[in-house]
Design an enzyme around this catalytic site. Structure first.
Site, short mmCIF file in Angstrom:
data_model
loop_
_atom_site.label_atom_id
_atom_site.label_comp_id
_atom_site.label_asym_id
_atom_site.label_seq_id
_atom_site.Cartn_x
_atom_site.Cartn_y
_atom_site.Cartn_z
CD GLU A 74 -12.64 -1.74 -1.90
OE1 GLU A 74 -13.84 -1.19 -1.20
OE2 GLU A 74 -12.10 -1.10 -2.41
CG ASP A 106 -1.95 -1.18 1.16
OD1 ASP A 106 -2.11 -1.62 0.03
OD2 ASP A 106 -2.67 -0.92 2.04
#
Lengths: 289, 226
Positions: free
Chosen positions: A129, A10
């Site tokens: 997601e 990330d």
């Protein structure tokens, strides 16, 4: 067929960050440094996720992609904030091999077919997601789980395949950042519903979780962050120079604090665990454990 | 061309392909790559890469639109080293069945077909075939990899693949490497004279793949000097 292990990095501005459960983002170091370490330890691909996905951060992300692609010769997928074909073109030109789409693809599904046509299906990864609902079904979300869509995640997975997605990245919002294991049912239901490869992400806390999502979750590839990152930052000799500037490390390395339920491991340790349980994965001699 | 200069590699840009990773791999082994669709630049190169990601029909349409079909065929016929990667390998065949029947570059006799419901030990396998898989020497007397860019690669080496279709050359003699996906054993690399082609991506296959690029550079250097 061998299962792929894909470290997830990330990225926020020039830094690798990690969402520590209930404590927000923490800086872990320079992403290129981690990327090189994982490459040398036998990562099968890398996944860069733009954790802020702001317009302002884009140039810094493109620089990181370019520096990575120049010296790391495994596939690199980049996701986070890609909204148009031109955004995708930019990350591919910088050296990414695949682009992961979520929010923009849900808002405008034709983006998937346009991008698949322009860049090739195998270049387009659709990330889904998903959050489990009380009735046992799964709903698709966007914006790191903040925005509900009312769409069934399995229906959306099939639609993304029809539109030309080359792979699906399935992220469990419930498990993400918990270290409690992947959502096996979610991964299995999507993997069985489509004929394209499914990458599981979200929840890995130890090497057994990875084995489970391959064997019981029918995952074709597995992405994980904390298990690998925590191992790398723990080892002092990996951390000479540029870490002195990062204030968060002392905090993270203090025993117990921030590591939560994570039992860290190296990539060779993880792969040896999978091989010992009959899961085929790429193995070469010479990888340090 | 002086012997000491870098090998000039033309990476054919026909608007479909993993051009940048091919260029990075060329740089890594000391070649001077140029991403181009200019006929003169391609004709001046020591080594020509035909990369590719995408659909066969679109690729051939783009090559025709850019008027590159005949120049590529002429250069191949003149003995210039030509390297096809992934879709670029498939384009070298006679025809493909991808979304209808399409004519290829016809440099290598044969056709391109799709994986038909491959089955693995755990059940149906996914298509596209994405990930790392092993390449093997075809069973024949002697070492078929000797003197080729695969000479430096270990038998059974893992390479990175992304594809739904694969080449079926008519002459088994051109098969340089084989790979198994489910019950199918397909041609994962071929060689016909100065033409080399890989279904996998050497530029994304870590150190073993970069070693292939180094061998290609050496081959082009020898070709230039002879």
């Amino acid at each position: 067929m061998s299962v792929r292990i894909i470290p997830r990095l990330d990225i926020k501005g020039p830094n690798l960050v990690k969402g520590v459960h209930l404590e927000g983002l923490r800086v872990l170091g320079k992403p290129e440094r981690f990327a090189r370490h994982y490459y040398e330890q036998g990562a099968d691909e890398l996944f860069y996720m733009d954790a802020v996905a702001s317009l302002y951060g884009r140039n810094s992300l493109l620089d990181i992609i370019e520096r990575t692609a120049r010296e790391i010769f495994i596939p690199l997928t980049v996701g986070g904030g890609l909204r148009t074909s031109e955004d995708i073109n930019q990350v591919l030109r910088a050296g990414a091999d695949k682009a992961a789409l979520n929010t923009a693809a849900i808002a405008r599904p034709e983006l998937i077919s346009e991008a698949a046509r322009r860049f090739g299906s195998s270049t387009i990864v659709v990330s889904i997601e998903a959050m489990k609902k009380p009735d046992g079904s799964y709903e698709a979300f966007t914006d790191f789980g903040r925005q509900s869509t009312g769409m069934d995640a399995i229906v959306w997975a099939k639609r993304a395949e029809e539109l030309g997605a080359g792979e699906l990245l399935v992220i469990s919002i419930d498990r993400e950042g918990t270290g409690e294991g992947y959502d096996l049912e979610l991964t299995r239901r999507i993997s069985r519903a489509v004929s394209i490869p499914v990458i599981a992400l979200g929840g890995a806390g130890n090497v057994d979780h990875v084995l489970q999502v391959i064997e019981e979750g029918a995952a074709d590839a597995v992405s994980l962050a904390s298990v690998l990152h925590y191992n790398f930052i723990k080892c002092a000799e990996c951390l000479e120079d540029d870490y002195s500037a990062e204030g968060n490390l002392t905090f993270l390395r203090r025993e117990g604090k921030g590591f939560g339920k994570i039992a860290d491991a190296t990539l060779p340790e993880l792969k040896r665990h999978l091989l010992a349980h009959g899961v085929d994965c790429r193995w070469e001699g010479g990888w340090a454990a | 061309m002086s012997g000491g200069a870098s090998v000039r590699a033309a990476i054919v840009d026909y608007a479909l392909g993993n051009l940048y990773s091919v260029a990075h791999a060329c740089h890594q082994v000391g070649m001077a790559p140029e991403i181009t669709n200019d006929r003169a630049a391609i004709a001046a190169a020591d080594l020509i890469f035909l990369p590719g990601v995408g659909a066969f029909g679109d690729a051939m349409a783009n090559l025709r639109r850019l008027d590159l079909v005949n120049p590529l065929k002429d250069l191949a016929a003149a003995g210039r080293p030509l390297v096809g990667i992934c879709l670029g390998m498939q384009l070298m065949l006679g025809q493909s069945h991808e979304f209808g029947l399409h004519q290829g570059l016809e440099l290598v006799a044969g056709e391109v077909v799709r994986f038909q419901n491959p089955l693995g030990p755990r059940g149906p396998l996914k298509v596209p075939h994405v990930g790392w898989n092993r390449i093997h020497r075809p069973a024949e007397p002697g070492d078929p990899w000797a003197g080729t860019p695969l000479a430096v690669v270990a038998e059974g080496q893992y390479m990175y693949f992304v594809h739904s279709f694969y080449a079926k050359p008519r002459d088994p003699g051109v098969i340089l490497a084989k790979t198994r996906y489910g019950e199918v054993e397909f041609c994962s690399a071929l060689r016909q004279g100065n033409i080399f082609a890989f279904q996998f991506h050497p530029e994304r296959s870590a150190a073993a793949g970069i070693a292939i690029y180094a061998e290609l550079a050496a081959l082009a250097r020898r070709g230039r000097e002879s």
